[in-house]
Design a protein around this motif. Structure first.
Motif, short mmCIF file in Angstrom:
data_model
loop_
_atom_site.label_atom_id
_atom_site.label_comp_id
_atom_site.label_asym_id
_atom_site.label_seq_id
_atom_site.Cartn_x
_atom_site.Cartn_y
_atom_site.Cartn_z
N THR A 1 0.84 -1.19 0.00
CA THR A 1 0.00 0.00 0.00
C THR A 1 0.88 1.24 0.00
O THR A 1 2.08 1.17 0.29
CB THR A 1 -0.93 0.00 1.23
N ASP A 2 0.28 2.37 -0.31
CA ASP A 2 1.02 3.63 -0.23
C ASP A 2 1.22 4.05 1.22
O ASP A 2 2.31 4.49 1.61
CB ASP A 2 0.27 4.75 -0.97
N THR B 1 -4.76 7.67 -3.46
CA THR B 1 -3.81 7.08 -2.52
C THR B 1 -4.34 5.76 -1.98
O THR B 1 -5.49 5.67 -1.55
CB THR B 1 -3.56 8.04 -1.34
N ARG B 2 -3.51 4.74 -2.01
CA ARG B 2 -3.89 3.45 -1.42
C ARG B 2 -3.59 3.52 0.08
O ARG B 2 -2.45 3.75 0.48
CB ARG B 2 -3.11 2.31 -2.07
N ALA C 1 4.85 2.34 1.52
CA ALA C 1 5.77 3.45 1.29
C ALA C 1 5.84 4.35 2.52
O ALA C 1 6.91 4.85 2.88
CB ALA C 1 5.32 4.26 0.07
N LEU D 1 4.46 11.65 -2.21
CA LEU D 1 3.95 10.78 -3.27
C LEU D 1 3.90 11.48 -4.62
O LEU D 1 3.83 10.83 -5.66
CB LEU D 1 2.56 10.25 -2.89
#
Length: 557
Positions: free
Chosen positions: A12-13, A37-38, A174, A357
């Motif tokens: 996931t983000d 956004t995840r 991330a 991001l």
């Protein structure tokens, strides 16, 4: 929601550890700012959570109410499912009076412009969880996070390990944001915990009945003077030396009762059971004790927390991790700042993630945001640390509350309502003035403490310090509704005007304090004092008391 059975992604983000108030509101704010956004939110408790007795932290003030209502768009829920609050309300020497009308009272007789709310945390967090799932956020409940391995470099992902329904899982992200409150994994992992020197503790419980302070007096004049809403819709504070008691009514029909105290002045071990707390109330606040017994009903929970206040050495990192909510810092429940600091921190974290991001380097910005956030925290900590001994002193504490409101509405709330919290250029422009105000705030808090130590406590029975009768406080509150639509130049002028006003207010409050305690105010600029009477609307019992300091009537300098 109990039938929801999500599939946990492998990557996931953003992974948010903790799906309570801080974690869920961050997820919603981030999805709103960057819809693609995840986001995965991992929450230990299974949803839906219980109403009423789920968590403490039910009272909101202006920043949090604006954040929930306007920034996150939850105004309809707040108005329809929660309780509109009648402000913060303080009673002095209520424990000495069976008739509450004989106690001194500080609060607004009439509602001010900016609304605030009493939150049933169970109802609210269930709503937040439903919204998160409706908006495509992977909100995974009943998930216990067991470990986090932070990325070694910018090209690598963080690794999160956990368990759900007896099955282990791993997740790459991330970004990782720790919103796990006092069980924070990152704080322990990185050894970030910091003692802030504010040693206070709390016990609290909920009962499934209403405790109504309006029933504590039959005095018709007292009943009529605060009639916009019932007093039980206030966050009611029963003030005493080294402690305060809260009474908060919840939308579910329950009442939250809490005792918060300086651990050096009241015995934590004697209070950490329901029977012990009731015995303490019988001694210090007998009318509250009797009202609790008369209310009857079921005891829904009893909890306690020793030394609740804490700091943190670092909260945001350019290495793509952050702490928010109580996982980072926590001040004190007095003035209800917890949700305010969630709002401010989540706004910083959201901005950092969106920029990162998008490919922007955030290392320097993360340091600036952290410095700004911790500066707000340190400045606010001065309102609490070492101040509990004066809480039962009517004149010193009422004067302190007036200052604290003006400082909060005039600076921190103004920056948030103006949308300037993350505008480092705007804050830097006013940096010198803000730093001087921080020093004045520290000095005047010392003055209030010495005031209570120096002056015998007066008891002006039945007096109301009416915040809605103060032109200054009414104006500062109203201006919060105006500042968001103003230009940057107009916002800058307003902040500068408020800074000058606070220099003058400190001077005027010092003029009604004992002369021997005024010398601590060394940072005031005489050129900023002006002629406006900033104490207009306050009662003579506060401004010109008799029978104080050898019977001499004090006058304003």
């Amino acid at each position: 929601m109990s039938d929801y059975n999500p599939t946990l992604p492998d990557r996931t983000d953003v992974a948010i550890l903790g799906g309570g108030l801080a974690g869920l509101t961050l997820a919603l704010q981030l999805e709103q700012a960057r819809p693609d956004t995840r986001i995965v939110v991992l929450e230990r408790n299974r949803h839906p959570v219980p109403e009423a007795a789920h968590k403490v932290g039910e009272s909101t003030v202006e920043i949090a109410a604006h954040y929930f209502g306007e920034v996150l768009g939850l105004r309809d829920h707040l108005e329809n499912e929660q309780l509109r609050k009648y402000g913060l309300r303080f009673f002095f020497r209520a424990g000495e009076n069976d008739d509450l009308a004989k106690a001194a009272e500080l609060g607004a007789a009439h509602l001010l412009e900016v609304p605030s709310y009493q939150l049933d945390r169970g109802i609210f967090e269930n709503h937040l969880g439903q919204l998160a799932r409706q908006r495509g956020i992977d909100f995974i409940d009943a998930a216990r996070v067991t470990g986090v391995d932070l990325a070694e470099d910018a090209s690598s992902a963080h690794h999160i390990r956990g368990e759900r329904d007896g099955q282990s899982f791993e997740l790459e992200a991330a970004w990782v944001v720790d919103a796990m409150s006092r069980t924070s994994l990152l704080k322990r992992r990185l050894d970030l915990a910091e003692d802030n020197g504010h040693d206070c503790s709390a016990v609290w419980f909920r009962i499934d009945r209403r405790i109504d302070v309006d029933d504590w007096s039959d005095d018709a004049t007292w009943q009529a003077r605060c009639s916009d809403l019932p007093r039980w819709l206030s966050t009611n504070h029963l003030m005493g030396p080294g402690y305060w008691v809260w009474l908060i009514r919840l939308a579910s029909g329950s009442t939250s009762v809490g005792i918060v105290f300086d651990s050096a002045l009241h015995d934590f071990d004697a209070l950490k059971s329901f029977d012990g707390s009731m015995a303490w109330l019988a001694e210090h606040q007998p009318r509250c004790h009797r009202a609790t017994l008369e209310a009857g009903g079921e005891l829904q929970d009893f909890r306690y927390l020793r030394q609740f206040s804490h700091g943190c050495r670092s909260v945001y990192s350019g290495a793509r991790w952050a702490l928010t909510g109580e996982a980072g810092v926590f001040l004190d429940p007095f003035y209800s700042p917890g949700s305010d600091f969630i709002a401010i921190s989540n706004s910083y974290v959201t901005d950092l993630i969106v920029r990162d991001l998008a490919g922007e380097s955030i290392a320097r910005r993360a340091r600036l945001y952290e410095r700004s956030y911790l500066s707000f925290y340190e400045s606010s900590l001065a309102l609490y640390r070492g101040q509990y001994p004066l809480f039962g002193h009517f004149r010193a504490m009422s004067s302190k509350t007036i200052w604290d409101y003006a400082y909060y509405w005039g600076v921190l709330a103004l920056l948030f309502f103006a949308g300037r919290t993350t505008d480092m250029a705007f804050i830097a422009k006013h940096g010198e003035a803000l730093e001087r105000l921080r020093r004045i705030n520290g000095e005047i808090q010392t003055m209030f403490r010495r005031w209570a130590e120096t002056e015998p406590g007066s008891h002006p029975g039945g007096v109301l310090v009416d915040q809605s009768a103060s032109p200054l406080l009414v104006r500062l509150n109203r201006e919060l509704t105006e500042v968001g639509a103003e230009s940057e130049a107009a916002q800058s002028r307003r902040l500068s005007a408020n800074a000058a006003m606070l220099h003058a207010l400190a001077t005027q409050l010092a003029s009604i304090a004992p002369e021997t305690v005024r010398d601590v105010l060394s940072s005031i600029d005489p050129a900023l004092l002006g002629d406006e009477d900033l104490l207009a609307g306050l009662p003579p019992a506060l401004i010109r008391p008799t029978g104080v300091e050898s019977g001499v009537e004090l006058s304003r300098a």
